[in-house]
Every structure is written in structure tokens, then in C-alpha cells.
Design an enzyme around this catalytic site. Structure first.
Site, PDB file in Angstrom:
ATOM      1  CB  ALA A   1      -0.836  -0.077   1.333  1.00 31.05           C
TER       2      ALA A   1
ATOM      3  CE  LYS B   1      12.467   5.132  14.448  1.00 30.29           C
ATOM      4  NZ  LYS B   1      13.487   5.269  13.350  1.00 30.29           N
TER       5      LYS B   1
ATOM      6  CD  GLU C   1      16.533  -5.962  16.253  1.00 28.64           C
ATOM      7  OE1 GLU C   1      17.016  -4.874  16.879  1.00 28.64           O
ATOM      8  OE2 GLU C   1      16.544  -7.015  17.018  1.00 28.64           O
TER       9      GLU C   1
ATOM     10  N   GLY D   1      18.356   0.990  13.831  1.00 24.93           N
ATOM     11  CA  GLY D   1      18.492   0.565  12.431  1.00 24.93           C
ATOM     12  C   GLY D   1      18.724  -0.814  12.327  1.00 24.93           C
TER      13      GLY D   1
ATOM     14  CG  ASP E   1      15.020   9.641  16.351  1.00 24.98           C
ATOM     15  OD1 ASP E   1      14.221   8.928  15.959  1.00 24.98           O
ATOM     16  OD2 ASP E   1      16.313   9.000  16.433  1.00 24.98           O
TER      17      ASP E   1
ATOM     18  CE  LYS F   1      16.125   5.854  16.356  1.00 23.96           C
ATOM     19  NZ  LYS F   1      17.015   6.691  15.972  1.00 23.96           N
TER      20      LYS F   1
END
Lengths: 437, 437
Positions: free
Chosen positions: A43, A105, A129, A134, A201, A205
Site C-alpha cells: 500500500a 519508534k 527490531e 536501525g 527521536d 528509542k
């Protein structure tokens, strides 16, 4: 041989990266896993949106529901990003009992418990994961390989943009704004860089790592978040002279044991010893330093972002999801286990560390005496002071102070008083020093 | 809640380490895994053999068969070492359909295919995370997390003793023999150090990594093995001046693609650029650098030996074995999949690299001219030559030559002729330069 049909939601940079990686190595993965893997439907926002690798037109649709709801689709990969529609998509797939793989994340950080509960309720699983660091398999490592360890320290360089900027500032002796501008031109930083340079960010994480490592879902609001905008060339060079490198870190530190255990979770730029393995992680690379009570010190290093590194992590999750489907063990390794140790989160104010402080002060006698008196009054001892000469006779000069270890609350109190001194002309810059002890 | 009963064969340093680690963290592991883990029996050489942690007398026996054959014992851990009785033990347990965990690199390297076949035949599994790089989860990473990658390069610092000696030689400006002697006193090297310093231990580990990464069991005899005894202070210091660090490496390099793919597998000390992440892996630490065609460059770092690091890897394997037992999926991730790509192993003679050569020559004019002529005749071009001044007027002086990239066969041919020159007084020392290109 069994074939697992995969539906992908999101066919942009990362999505096309996953599509192409699987196309390239599907024969190899089949040989290794004994199962065929096929991305049957993707999609996309628009058929002609720009993407680094092609996706066949026949595979694409603009209606995600036709992917998720297709009974032939057994695994759903969410790569659209954001926490709105992405959440709807993930929940819809989980409700159909389909395992979901995501690189998102922000979504996991914000809605983890709700999504994990939906997976459990529908006897399926959620794999993420790619959401942290990354291509580095840090989720699998913490959850499976190091499962016998209590995690006393986790230090992650988990934001490539920050690490890139700090590395260039150090190498090129340039200021933050200049490098940020160039990084934006080169595509290493977003036009709106706040998510990266202000630490959010990295917070997402670190939040995921902390929760996974300690078995309870941490309250996002209890995480201290500081970015790298206040770091100047002066800081970088003084840190260097003192034997340190400045790195933006996601930090999870456990102190105490059993019921009195406390976990401190923070994101901030810190001074770390130049000899430490993390100090040599440069450019856009990520690394996560993990200390376990059994294994000791370990480090995991690689590319933390980009279509290919992310694709590698997604392929690893696809393999796990496919293996679990073939074996009929969808909850073999649950996405997240809340094992209720519920260690309390320690506020940063309670933590003890060494501090680096940069003041902008008037170049006149007596300033240091006044500053030193305030530290003394707060029972903070000073390890070293550097007051560079002022050949240009500028009105304001930097005054760098390294303290010995002290409680952060005491330091903040002292700093408040110092900031009010008439000779102090700029907002003090405060950086913590991490010794990995 | 289900309990898994574990039998351990070997109750010395590593065995007691595993026993104590599980004792310490069994509640944590149970919370994470939803299954109880208990070391119910330990077969030891003698009840009173020296061990760093205690094992309860009631748990011990000196008859391993009573452990392996006990119907209550569901998982067997082999920690006795060696390739004789250890093999008998592992095969006996596998034949009873019991999963086996081992830390025995020599056994896996020597008998891997036979043991894997026995596990498959008896519908059980063999776990060997602890056999390579101690606490670093490199087996799980290559087999599961990076399963979507073709492995183009693996470079491992996988022998802690060699790395410890080379690190101290560099830091202390001391010669090999002196540091080895001290390392033996301190317990970092064995009284009989050959397994470590001559490269055989690293060969076992590299053999396992290469086979796992490339899906066919490599012939041990095709692995080039060189140790570190010939490295002198002169080499370390010249390498440093040229921008390199000398590290003992296990190397797996793939070249070509598909049916014409060739894999070169070697163990030798090499010059690597000082900025490379592996160059900063010091002391007894291990690290494995893995380049995947999708993920790019990654590195895994930690303690490669010792009772605790090894115990961490064994605990990870216990978790996998227990999860597989509980789920009734003993062959979920088979110990080894031979997927028949059967890339051929490339002999070292065919490989192309840059070389560092140290000759011990008479200090008289014309030597370099003769040496250079031999290189020219073999079409090897020289990148640089260093002939240190000889203030002491010694009869023999070092002559250091760095070549440009050339085929190893040509270089060996040239070196043979050079070694026969009357002015060349010592066996030439040849080291390869690795650029990670």
C-alpha cells in the site's frame, strides 16, 4: 515448500528498500529458513511517489485496507511512520491475528502497551527490531541473547543526525548552526530538525530499550530529554583538552537491587572518556553499549538509519515471524514481557555525576571567587577551572568548571544562583560527564 | 509453571560460572521467559576440584552417564572441553533426543557436521553460542538477526590472549616473549600457549563463523593459519608510523557472486588502519566486524572468554532450548543449515592485498637495489621503503617494505628469492594489510 505472503503498508524510501532487499536475497533466505517469503502487496501513498527502488505497479495499491484484510496476506509490515494512521493499521492487522512488523519508534514509544496487549489478545505478535538503532540487532540481543543478564547500564548513540553533527563539529572546528545547515543540504538532517537535535527521536528509542531491559513500561514523561543545540565549539575543544569527547547519548542506568532498584533514564549530550569504545563511534553510525551483570561490557555498532540498514532489521523480523507462523508458535518470544519488577524511575535530580559547566562571564577580577563561593555553599567541590586568556579583550569570556561528583539537585540549585550573578552574561551550559563506572 | 531440568557435564571454572549465574538470575529469567530453569545435576572430575564458585555437593556426581541418562534431565550442557569424551557425551545426549548446549569450539570445528546430523536425526538441537567470542552473541546475530544478508566480510578479533599480548606490546614497547611470559604469570596465557598464539583457537572460531555465514561446512585444512610469534616491536612501531595497528584476525571474505563466488578464510596478524573500529578493540576484548550486503558495516564487541562472559552466552542458549522445549519446536532454528551454496574456498595464494615485509639485512650499500629488482621481476610495485639509520653499526638492520596490492602467490615467489640473497640474514616477516574495501 510453504510460502509466507507479506503485505507492506508504506512504499517510500524504507518500504522500497525492504522490497528490494527481499527481492535480492529471497533465495538465500529461503535456503536458510526453509520457507518462501513474498511481498505480495504494497500500500503506497501514490503510485508515482519518489522511491529509490522500484516496486512493480501490479503489487501496489493506494488502499491499505485491501492489504491488511486480504486473507492471503499473513504478515503485515508497517513502514508509513507517524502515530495516527499507522496505529490504526497496526491494530487492524493485529485484530485479524496477523503478526505485524514495524520500524516505527514513535508509535512503539507512544502506544507500546496498547499494541502489545492487542497482539497478546489476538494470539499474535509485534516485531520492532528496526525501531531502535536501525540495522543493529539490539532488540533481539537484549531480549534473547542477553536474557540471562540484569542490565546495569545501557548507553546508546541512537540518533545518527546528532552523531553526524557532533562528529563534524569536532573534526572541522565549526559551530552547530553551520554544520546543521550543511547537514540539511546533504540530507543528513531534516528541514525541521527538532525531532533529532532536540533529543526526541533518541528519547523514543531509549524509552523502548529501557522498558524492554527492565520489564516494565516506563512513563515517557519521566525521561529527561536534552538536545545538542547548546553545544559550542568551546565545549568540544575544552572537552578534548580534558580527555573527553562529547556524544549525544540515550542512557539507562540501574542502581540498587531488588525492590529498591531504581532506573534512571535520560537523553543528553555528555562528556565521555576519549578511550571509551563509544567515543570512537563517528558520523551517522549508531552504537549501543550494554553492561550486563553476567556478560560485562558489550557494544553493538552499525548504521542506525537509512533504507538498507532498516531493511536488514525488517528482514530479520520477517524471518522470525515466518518461523513462528510455520511452527504455529506466534507467541514464542512475546513482543514485550511486563514482568512487574517495576523498578522505580529515578529522577535526574537524584542522580550523582561529575559536571562540566560553561559560563559566559565578564572579564573582570573576582568573578571566579563569587562563583566558587556559591559552589562551596552548596557543598560541591570543583575539580578544575579554566579561564582562557582574553587577548581580544572581549566583554564576555568563557569560564569552564569541572566539578567532582555531586548530586544533580545541588548542582542545579547552585547554577540557578550563579545565573543570577550580574557578571554572568549568558545562560550557563551544563553537561554531564559519564565515566561508565 | 513448567520447570526445565538441566544437566551439566563439567563443573570447573566455566561450569561453576554457569551454575552461579543461573542461581543469581533464575528468578529474572523465569519472569522473562515464563519457565523455571534448574541445574539439577552436575558431573565433575572431582568433588573438590578448584572452582571459583561453589556447586552444592548434593548436585554433583563424578559419573556423567547418570546425568545424561537421567530421564528427568531435559537439557544437557557440555562444558568439559576437549574433543574426546566431550564428543561421546554430546552424541549420547543427542541420541536420547535431548538438546545440547556447548561452549566447545574445538569440538564444533572438528566434528560439527557429525554432531549436527545426530541432532537432526534425533529431532533435537545443538546450541553453541558460547563457542565463538564468549559473551558476544555473534552466532545468533549471524544466524537470525542478519539472516537477510549475504556476508561479504567478517573480521574477528576472536582470541583474547593474542589481543592482550599485542595491546601490551604496543602500549609498553616490549617484545612478544617478555609480554607472553608476564601474561602466563597473570593467567592471561596458558603455560602451553600454542593454541592461542599460533592461531589455532582463532581458527576454530573462524571456521565456525565462516561455515555458518556461508551455508556449507568449510574444510578446516583450507584455512590459512598464522600466529603472532613473529611480530616484533619493530613491526608494531613501523605499522604505527604508517597509520596502522597490528591485530590478530580471523577473516572470512567473499568475492564474486552466485556460482562463481569464492570465500577466503584465514587467521593471521594484519595491519589495519588506526581509525577502523577494530583497531580500538584492546586488551582481552573480542570483537567481530560483519559486513552484510544489506546492513552494511556492523560490529559486535565484548569479552571473548572467562567464566562470566561464557556463562552469559550459555544462559542465552538455555533460554532458546527451554523455549523450544516448551513450544515443542526443537528444530525451530537448526544448529546449522547446509544450504548447499558450496562457494569454493579461495586459497590464500589467489588473494590480492597490500603487504608489509620486514627483512633483516646486512647494513651495506646495494641491498635495496637487489631486493627491488626481485620485486620488479615479479611485477610487484613497492609503495614505500624504510631503512632506519643504524647508529649502533649493527651487522643486521631491518628493511621495511610496503607493497601496493598484488597477488599473494607473486609475493611469496618474490620473497623466496629474496630470502636466498646472501645479504638477507633472517627469515622475512610478511604481514598483510587489510583495508576493509
Amino acid at each position: 515448500m510453504e510460502q509466507i505472503n507479506i503485505g507492506m503498508i508504506g512504499g517510500g524510501t524504507v518500504g522500497s528498500g525492504v522490497f528490494r532487499a527481499l527481492e535480492k536475497n529471497s533465495a538465500l533466505m529461503t535456503a536458510r529458513l526453509g520457507v518462501k517469503l513474498k511481498v505480495a502487496k504494497v500500500a503506497v501513498k501514490a503510485f508515482d511517489e519518489p522511491r529509490p527502488y522500484k516496486i512493480p505497479v501490479a503489487t501496489m495499491t493506494t488502499d491499505w485496507t485491501t492489504v491488511v484484510n486480504d486473507p492471503k496476506i499473513q504478515v503485515v509490515i508497517e513502514l508509513m511512520g507517524g502515530t495516527g494512521l499507522a496505529k490504526t493499521v497496526v491494530l487492524a492487522a493485529l485484530k485479524l491475528g496477523k503478526p505485524v512488523i514495524t520500524a516505527n519508534k514513535a508509535l512503539i514509544s507512544k502506544c507500546g502497551p496498547e499494541l502489545f496487549a492487542a497482539a497478546a489478545k489476538n494470539n499474535t505478535n509485534l516485531y520492532y527490531e528496526a525501531s531502535v538503532a536501525g540495522g543493529i540487532p539490539i532488540i533481539k540481543t537484549i531480549r534473547e541473547a542477553l536474557v540471562g543478564n540484569r542490565f546495569t547500564q545501557i548507553y546508546g548513540i541512537v540518533n545518527g543526525t546528532c552523531n553526524y553533527i557532533l562528529t563534524r563539529m569536532k573534526n572541522e572546528r565549526a559551530e552547530f548552526a553551520e554544520i546543521l545547515g550543511d547537514a540539511q543540504k546533504l540530507g543528513y538532517a531534516e528541514a525541521e530538525p527538532s525531532l533529532d537535535v532536540d533529543g526526541y527521536d533518541a528519547m523514543h528509542k531509549t524509552h523502548i530499550l529501557a522498558s524492554l531491559a527492565h520489564g516494565f513500561w516506563v512513563d515517557e514523561k519521566k525521561i529527561l530529554v536534552e538536545g545538542i543545540r547548546s553545544i559550542s565549539q568551546t565545549d568540544i575543544q575544552f572537552a578534548e583538552k580534558l580527555g573527553y569527547t562529547i556524544k549525544q547519548l540515550g542512557i539507562v542506568k540501574a542502581a540498587g537491587a531488588g525492590k529498591s532498584e531504581k532506573v534512571q533514564i535520560s537523553v543528553y549530550p555528555a562528556l565521555i572518556p576519549q578511550q571509551h569504545v563509544l567515543a570512537n563511534v563517528n558520523d551517522v553510525f549508531n552504537a549501543v553499549f550494554v553492561r550486563g551483570d553476567i556478560v560485562g561490557d558489550t557494544l553493538y555498532y552499525g548504521r542506525g538509519a537509512g533504507k538498507d540498514a532498516t531493511a536488514s532489521a525488517v528482514l530479520g523480523d520477517i524471518a522470525d515471524a515466518a518461523t513462528d507462523l510455520v511452527n504455529g508458535t506466534p507467541r514464542r518470544v512475546p513482543a514485550f514481557v511486563d514482568y512487574g519488577r517495576r523498578a522505580s524511575v529515578m529522577p535526574a535530580s537524584e542522580s550523582v555525576s561529575q559536571f562540566y559547566i560553561r559560563l559566559g562571564v565578564q572579564d573582570k577580577p573576582g568573578v571566579l571567587a563569587r562563583v566558587a563561593a556559591i559552589f562551596r555553599d552548596n557543598k560541591i567541590s570543583i575539580a578544575s577551572v579554566v579561564q582562557p586568556e582574553n587577548p581580544a579583550a572581549q566583554p564576555n569570556v568563557p569560564l569552564i568548571i569541572m566539578t567532582h561528583a555531586c548530586k544533580e539537585a545541588s548542582l542545579q540549585k547552585a547554577l540557578k544562583r550563579i545565573a543570577r550573578l550580574s557578571e554572568v552574561k549568558a545562560k550557563p551550559v551544563l553537561l554531564r560527564v559519564e565515566h561508565f563506572e
